[in-house]
Design a protein around this motif. Structure first.
Motif, mmCIF file in Angstrom:
data_model
loop_
_atom_site.group_PDB
_atom_site.id
_atom_site.type_symbol
_atom_site.label_atom_id
_atom_site.label_comp_id
_atom_site.label_asym_id
_atom_site.label_seq_id
_atom_site.Cartn_x
_atom_site.Cartn_y
_atom_site.Cartn_z
ATOM 1 N N ARG A 195 2.778 5.950 -1.657
ATOM 2 C CA ARG A 195 4.034 5.190 -1.772
ATOM 3 C C ARG A 195 5.055 6.077 -2.464
ATOM 4 N N ASP A 196 6.066 6.472 -1.735
ATOM 5 C CA ASP A 196 7.110 7.349 -2.267
ATOM 6 C C ASP A 196 6.512 8.634 -2.852
ATOM 7 N N GLY A 197 5.505 9.147 -2.162
ATOM 8 C CA GLY A 197 4.933 10.425 -2.563
ATOM 9 C C GLY A 197 3.914 10.364 -3.676
ATOM 10 N N ALA B 169 -1.632 -1.467 6.821
ATOM 11 C CA ALA B 169 -1.285 -0.392 7.739
ATOM 12 C C ALA B 169 -1.165 0.946 7.029
ATOM 13 N N ASP B 170 -0.754 0.945 5.743
ATOM 14 C CA ASP B 170 -0.547 2.209 5.043
ATOM 15 C C ASP B 170 -1.725 2.619 4.166
ATOM 16 N N GLY C 237 -0.428 6.199 -9.352
ATOM 17 C CA GLY C 237 0.954 6.517 -9.677
ATOM 18 C C GLY C 237 1.255 7.992 -9.782
ATOM 19 N N GLN C 238 0.293 8.838 -9.452
ATOM 20 C CA GLN C 238 0.474 10.284 -9.568
ATOM 21 C C GLN C 238 0.682 10.919 -8.196
#
Length: 507
Positions: free
Chosen positions: A411-413, A382-383, A441-442
């Protein structure tokens, strides 16, 4: 010997494996309204309409148009380029040409509208345009209360080129078909015709008990296909023929034997599993499109840029992969989706990641006697988000100069599960793991993307050809990364993203 119907009349003719529908029409059948233009499936002058009882949806696959799975379905007339359609694939079908539309002096709405709107000058391309309009009119008759969607109109005509009339009168003709008298072809009044067509076998009438003899081979199961490939190791496999038949029309090759995949049940199915779907290698883009539209709309939109309506009605996803062209449109997207392949051969079934399939230019991991049986498409999370951008010299019916596919989730920005793949850059479609690593991760800001752009430059030495130079391709690929960054920035600021940035882009 093949048996089919032509404009409502039964036909039984002998054809060689390398005979096209166009050759059959203009030769033995004496139907010369269908013209040869490019002989490569680009111009649409040879467009015909074909209905086959088994076409329209994979028998055990994803239901379309609300039709119950497995139930008989009304014949759907789909356009095809006669110049690159093997004649033997008419077996059990109903073929419609421009000669089969009028009722005496009363013209079909597609013909009457072209006359009234001055949609023809020299007339060479006109029969093909009329046949595309006929197929569109048949679709509109099923939903008479629905307005003609501009996208559907453009898609119906995107495989027809006209060098002298201009497209506005042709578009006007399409829009005015509903205003004409609904003249039906004579064959449309025959209530027994569809039953007679369905009664024809899918196998050629002369199917020999000894299937080791040359000719067109039509195995019905995967096991029969593998056995046939062992008996005829030199024989090309054919499904949509949208690429293979260029060897006949452009390179003048001749085939003594062909192995047809369109009858193989396992290759014509879409199998749903808990976490995704196995797409049979002989499923056409037209049959695949509803599933993509529901789950991967960006991928579905790309299909509108892949060839033309005539091509999408026949071309298969398995062919686009097995062909191993560096400019194939679907492999880069499938690479970002972590697709897998099911390969079948004399040693059985094996699976491997799509990323491991392409070895070099036109070289794949297929072993002797193996074929691509199915492609696994995972269900989207979904994301997860997907963007696909294709650069080509014209929007419709053109080969990619460059295609970029990007999948990720925030994910968390920060970016996670990043996948980046390109086609048209090297000998094979490529996943760029260095670019993925630079972004994983960035936060999706300028600094991270500048590092990713440099990783792209360091990872690739693009090819040069008639469609684009090495320098152009590298610049364009870097610019697609910037387009991706801008898309993320717009989303982050809640600024609506232009439609062109959501799916596909033409240069």
């Amino acid at each position: 010997m093949i048996e089919f119907f032509l404009n409502g009349q039964p036909q039984r003719v002998a054809v060689t494996p390398d005979t096209s529908v166009l050759e059959l029409l203009r030769g033995p059948l004496g139907q010369c309204g269908t013209k040869e233009g490019c002989a490569s499936g680009d111009c649409g002058a040879c467009t015909v309409a074909i209905a086959h009882p088994q076409d329209g949806h994979p028998q055990d696959g994803h239901p379309q148009d609300g039709h119950p799975k497995g139930a008989p379905r009304a014949l759907a007339y789909r356009t095809a380029n006669a110049c690159i359609t093997p004649a033997h694939q008419l077996q059990g079908a109903h073929l419609i040409t421009v000669e089969g539309l009028a009722r005496g002096d009363a013209l079909h709405p597609a013909q009457a509208s072209m006359v009234a709107c001055h949609g023809s000058q020299c007339g060479f391309c006109t029969p093909g345009i009329v046949m595309s309009l006929f197929a569109l009119h048949e679709q509109q008759r099923k939903t008479p209360d629905a307005a003609l969607d501009p996208h559907r109109l453009e898609a119906s005509l995107d495989g027809n080129l006209c060098r002298c009339t201009g497209y506005r009168p042709i578009r006007d003709a399409a829009l005015s078909m509903g205003d004409r008298a609904d003249v039906r072809p004579p064959w449309a009044d025959d209530p027994a015709l569809e039953k007679q067509i369905r009664a024809l076998t899918r196998q050629p009438a002369e199917a020999d008990d000894d299937s080791s003899t040359p000719g067109y081979q039509t195995p019905a199961t995967l096991a029969e296909l593998i056995a046939t490939m062992q008996r005829h190791p030199e024989a090309p496999l054919v499904a949509g023929a949208t690429d293979l038949w260029l060897d006949v029309t452009q390179r003048l090759e001749r085939f003594d034997t062909l192995i047809d995949l369109r009858q193989v049940r396992e290759l014509r199915q879409i199998e749903e599993e808990a976490n995704g779907w196995w797409i049979g290698a002989a499923v056409t883009y037209r049959e695949w499109e509803p599933l993509l539209a529901e789950h991967y709309p960006a991928f579905a939109h790309l299909l509108t840029r892949l060839g033309s309506d005539q091509i999408r009605n026949r071309a298969t996803v398995g062919g686009n992969i097995a062909n191993a062209s560096p400019i194939g449109d679907t492999p880069p997207v499938l690479l970002t989706l972590d697709a897998r392949l099911r390969l079948a051969g004399p040693e059985g079934i094996r699976e491997l990641p799509l990323e491991s399939f392409f070895l070099d230019y036109k070289k794949t991991a297929l072993e002797p006697g193996e074929c691509v049986a199915a492609i696994y498409l995972p269900q989207p999370r979904a994301d997860h988000e997907l963007r696909v951008w294709k650069l080509s010299k014209r929007r419709e019916d053109d080969i990619s100069t460059l295609l970029g596919a990007f999948r990720w989730r925030l994910r968390d920005g920060v970016l996670a599960d990043v996948r980046v793949a390109f086609g048209g850059m090297a000998a094979t479609p490529l996943r760029l793991q260095a670019v993925e690593a630079a972004l994983e991760g960035q936060a999706p800001g300028e600094d991270a993307f500048e590092i990713a752009k440099q990783a792209l430059r360091d990872s690739l030495t693009p090819m040069s050809d008639a469609r684009g130079s090495r320098e152009y391709r590298l610049t364009a690929a870097v610019n697609l990364l910037e387009r991706w960054r801008l898309t993320l920035a717009r989303a982050d600021s809640n600024v609506p993203t232009p439609e062109v940035a959501l799916d596909a882009y033409a240069h």
